[in-house]
Design an enzyme around this catalytic site. Sequence first.
Site, PDB file in Angstrom:
ATOM      1  N   ARG A  91     106.343 -26.993  78.424  1.00 35.11           N
ATOM      2  CA  ARG A  91     106.937 -27.629  77.007  1.00 35.11           C
ATOM      3  C   ARG A  91     108.327 -29.087  77.535  1.00 35.11           C
ATOM      4  O   ARG A  91     109.100 -29.032  77.136  1.00 35.11           O
ATOM      5  CB  ARG A  91     107.654 -27.267  75.990  1.00 35.11           C
ATOM      6  CG  ARG A  91     106.991 -26.347  75.563  1.00 35.11           C
ATOM      7  CD  ARG A  91     107.965 -25.484  74.406  1.00 35.11           C
ATOM      8  NE  ARG A  91     106.838 -24.446  73.889  1.00 35.11           N
ATOM      9  CZ  ARG A  91     107.317 -23.515  73.811  1.00 35.11           C
ATOM     10  NH1 ARG A  91     107.982 -22.724  74.476  1.00 35.11           N
ATOM     11  NH2 ARG A  91     106.514 -22.547  73.095  1.00 35.11           N
ATOM     12  N   ASP A 120      97.104 -18.500  75.312  1.00 35.69           N
ATOM     13  CA  ASP A 120      96.783 -19.074  73.675  1.00 35.69           C
ATOM     14  C   ASP A 120      96.718 -17.706  73.002  1.00 35.69           C
ATOM     15  O   ASP A 120      96.649 -17.247  71.518  1.00 35.69           O
ATOM     16  CB  ASP A 120      96.142 -20.153  73.944  1.00 35.69           C
ATOM     17  CG  ASP A 120      96.511 -20.549  72.232  1.00 35.69           C
ATOM     18  OD1 ASP A 120      98.283 -20.567  72.218  1.00 35.69           O
ATOM     19  OD2 ASP A 120      95.639 -21.496  71.954  1.00 35.69           O
ATOM     20  N   ALA A 121      94.935 -17.362  73.623  1.00 35.59           N
ATOM     21  CA  ALA A 121      94.063 -15.826  72.495  1.00 35.59           C
ATOM     22  C   ALA A 121      96.053 -15.152  71.939  1.00 35.59           C
ATOM     23  O   ALA A 121      95.917 -14.014  71.372  1.00 35.59           O
ATOM     24  CB  ALA A 121      93.043 -15.542  72.519  1.00 35.59           C
ATOM     25  N   HIS A 122      95.958 -14.612  73.139  1.00 40.70           N
ATOM     26  CA  HIS A 122      97.218 -13.381  73.417  1.00 40.70           C
ATOM     27  C   HIS A 122      98.436 -13.759  72.388  1.00 40.70           C
ATOM     28  O   HIS A 122      98.823 -13.159  71.249  1.00 40.70           O
ATOM     29  CB  HIS A 122      97.770 -13.199  74.491  1.00 40.70           C
ATOM     30  CG  HIS A 122      99.325 -12.087  75.056  1.00 40.70           C
ATOM     31  ND1 HIS A 122      99.751 -12.838  76.177  1.00 40.70           N
ATOM     32  CD2 HIS A 122      99.463 -11.908  74.467  1.00 40.70           C
ATOM     33  CE1 HIS A 122     100.940 -12.027  75.624  1.00 40.70           C
ATOM     34  NE2 HIS A 122     101.043 -11.721  74.487  1.00 40.70           N
ATOM     35  N   GLN A 123      98.841 -14.690  72.367  1.00 37.96           N
ATOM     36  CA  GLN A 123      99.938 -15.729  71.443  1.00 37.96           C
ATOM     37  C   GLN A 123      99.314 -15.350  69.828  1.00 37.96           C
ATOM     38  O   GLN A 123     100.452 -15.309  69.347  1.00 37.96           O
ATOM     39  CB  GLN A 123     100.117 -16.945  71.985  1.00 37.96           C
ATOM     40  CG  GLN A 123     101.696 -17.400  71.147  1.00 37.96           C
ATOM     41  CD  GLN A 123     101.886 -18.839  71.674  1.00 37.96           C
ATOM     42  OE1 GLN A 123     101.880 -18.902  73.434  1.00 37.96           O
ATOM     43  NE2 GLN A 123     101.508 -19.951  70.682  1.00 37.96           N
ATOM     44  N   HIS A 134     154.826  -7.605  90.419  1.00 38.35           N
ATOM     45  CA  HIS A 134     156.286  -6.418  90.986  1.00 38.35           C
ATOM     46  C   HIS A 134     155.048  -5.261  90.819  1.00 38.35           C
ATOM     47  O   HIS A 134     155.754  -4.075  91.015  1.00 38.35           O
ATOM     48  CB  HIS A 134     157.149  -6.725  90.631  1.00 38.35           C
ATOM     49  CG  HIS A 134     158.298  -7.878  90.991  1.00 38.35           C
ATOM     50  ND1 HIS A 134     158.397  -8.544  91.850  1.00 38.35           N
ATOM     51  CD2 HIS A 134     158.268  -8.502  89.168  1.00 38.35           C
ATOM     52  CE1 HIS A 134     158.889  -9.608  91.597  1.00 38.35           C
ATOM     53  NE2 HIS A 134     158.824  -9.395  90.595  1.00 38.35           N
ATOM     54  N   HIS A 155      92.411 -25.543  68.625  1.00 37.85           N
ATOM     55  CA  HIS A 155      93.043 -24.822  67.480  1.00 37.85           C
ATOM     56  C   HIS A 155      92.444 -24.251  66.688  1.00 37.85           C
ATOM     57  O   HIS A 155      92.114 -25.450  65.553  1.00 37.85           O
ATOM     58  CB  HIS A 155      94.734 -24.306  67.469  1.00 37.85           C
ATOM     59  CG  HIS A 155      95.336 -24.008  67.556  1.00 37.85           C
ATOM     60  ND1 HIS A 155      95.811 -23.509  67.845  1.00 37.85           N
ATOM     61  CD2 HIS A 155      95.358 -23.835  69.296  1.00 37.85           C
ATOM     62  CE1 HIS A 155      97.401 -23.199  69.425  1.00 37.85           C
ATOM     63  NE2 HIS A 155      96.307 -23.695  69.773  1.00 37.85           N
ATOM     64  N   LYS A 183      95.626 -32.081  73.077  1.00 36.45           N
ATOM     65  CA  LYS A 183      95.829 -30.881  72.650  1.00 36.45           C
ATOM     66  C   LYS A 183      96.203 -31.091  71.189  1.00 36.45           C
ATOM     67  O   LYS A 183      96.687 -31.786  70.685  1.00 36.45           O
ATOM     68  CB  LYS A 183      97.303 -30.656  73.276  1.00 36.45           C
ATOM     69  CG  LYS A 183      98.227 -29.542  73.169  1.00 36.45           C
ATOM     70  CD  LYS A 183      99.200 -29.261  72.917  1.00 36.45           C
ATOM     71  CE  LYS A 183      99.722 -27.926  72.438  1.00 36.45           C
ATOM     72  NZ  LYS A 183      99.269 -26.632  72.590  1.00 36.45           N
ATOM     73  N   ARG A 217     161.956  10.170  94.489  1.00 38.47           N
ATOM     74  CA  ARG A 217     159.838  10.860  93.931  1.00 38.47           C
ATOM     75  C   ARG A 217     159.090  10.912  95.093  1.00 38.47           C
ATOM     76  O   ARG A 217     159.207   9.963  95.653  1.00 38.47           O
ATOM     77  CB  ARG A 217     160.129  10.810  92.775  1.00 38.47           C
ATOM     78  CG  ARG A 217     159.830   9.219  92.934  1.00 38.47           C
ATOM     79  CD  ARG A 217     159.534   8.723  91.248  1.00 38.47           C
ATOM     80  NE  ARG A 217     159.455   7.320  90.983  1.00 38.47           N
ATOM     81  CZ  ARG A 217     158.244   6.840  92.194  1.00 38.47           C
ATOM     82  NH1 ARG A 217     157.401   7.136  91.778  1.00 38.47           N
ATOM     83  NH2 ARG A 217     158.646   4.765  91.062  1.00 38.47           N
TER      84      ARG A 217
END
Length: 546
Positions: free
Chosen positions: A406, A334-337, A28, A535, A503, A85
């Site tokens: 992954r 991988d080298a970056h990481q 309302h 690695h 791997k 009003r």
Amino acid sequence: HIEVQCLGDGTGQVIHLWDRDCSVQRRHQKVVETAPALGLPEATRQAMLTDSVRLLSSSKYRNAGTVEFLVDKHGQHFFMEVNPRVQVEHTVTEEITGVDIVQSQILIASGKTLDQLGLTQDKISEPTNIFAMQCRVTTENPAQDFRPDTGTIDVFRMPAGMGIRLDDGPGFPGAKITPHYDSLLVKITAKARNRKEAASKLIRALKEFRVRGVTTNKSFLLNVLRHDEFINGVVNTGFIAANPDLLDPLNEQDRAQKLLAYIGNVIVNGTPKELGAVGERPSPVDPFIPTLEKPAPRDQPSLKQVFDQHGPEAFAKAVRAQEGLLVTDTTWRDAHQSLLATRLRTIDMLNIATPTKIALRNAYSLECWGGATFDVSMRFLRECPWDRLAALREAVPDIPFQMLLRGANAVGYTSYPDNVVFEFCKLAKENGMDVFRVFDSLNYTENMRLGIDAVGEAGGIVEAAICYTGDVTDPNKGMYDMEYYLNFARELDSLGIHVLAIKDMAGLLKPEAATKLVGALREAYPDLPIHVHTHDTAGTGVASML
């Protein structure tokens, strides 16, 4: 719910300013008001106008006032009340008649008559080819049953433009919205030639309206204004209750405020420590970027061209046909990481893209994306990984790009729904990815199968990885013997892979073990390219490769 706006001067003279429709209500309480009312039988309209003037005239009404009715589906009208009003929705009547209701009320209160004000019924033309629509923007949360919100307004930007009227309240940057006052922030009224155009203007105004710091009902209003039944039909007072989807929230990103807050934080407090801003300040000397001579044109297609033109099977044959050793450069992933602690920015990669594409023009691939770098580019470097991939692909168009997938986890840390993995691989391929090294840390075939199928459907090169552990030269090392790896390779080959990868993520593949494992796999799969990734944790990585 139909209202008739009237003005009376206390002498018995009363005029009406035509009608308005207030049927869009919630419990309302009016939400959106329009004028004139549409869909009314003309006889019903005239009866309501006449009844309103007669009622107020007989009582020598002196003021602005609204006579309110309900109209049923048969066109019968029922009197409810007189509101003595100025009402919130008086704006739509002012817009279609041009009469300033607030000013007129004040002048009448000062003793002026309607005749003296020039407000006679014959001068109040019936509104045609004009339509007005008002909505009330409040600090209420539609998703939480319109619970009033409180707080400090950080941003307050009002809309504008032709046909937009604003009646504002307590809103401005820095304003404190408390629970002790009405939640109305602003009334926005649109005027146009018809209902659709007015709704369109109101939608545009609401989209321009910016409030940050408190929740508003803007999403709810936009849902109402876009609803087909509201735009094209005649709605009744049960419209909102019959359409609960109108309460669906609007997802706003608030990008500008977040960016400003971040910039302000960096200016005041310096670069966040999680971005590597620890220890001594970096060297002011820019890194040396080598300049290499442009090579002679190729006398045969590159691996990237073979893949693009003939597909992943042809790519695998071309790799296998190579007489020399092929290498993958992992500097950009991988080298970056692992070595640079995820601090390599896209701009740093782009700066060396030109010499890289010359020096590594004959490489098997550039590993530049996926794995943890997808996550850290967003959370640590505040960069979009998709923009990175597109920019690198444009800078290095002729070397295959490689990523780490992954399996069922894609580039995240949990299993995702199958359709997410499939769509992710499709987008990655479309944005420039070529070789997908799919792996599962437990060598679980079903997780591998999902990744392999997703890459295959996307048209990418499937490089399925065997995760190496144990020691194939020692028969006492448990289940991870030569037979284990050959059996797993057999399962992967049956899934339709293009390249087989080993791997060695823990650096356990000793030189003798590498010779035996690669030799056994080569004997079993003479046509399948084998890609060894290690690695150098134990310092024997180079020896293993040799």
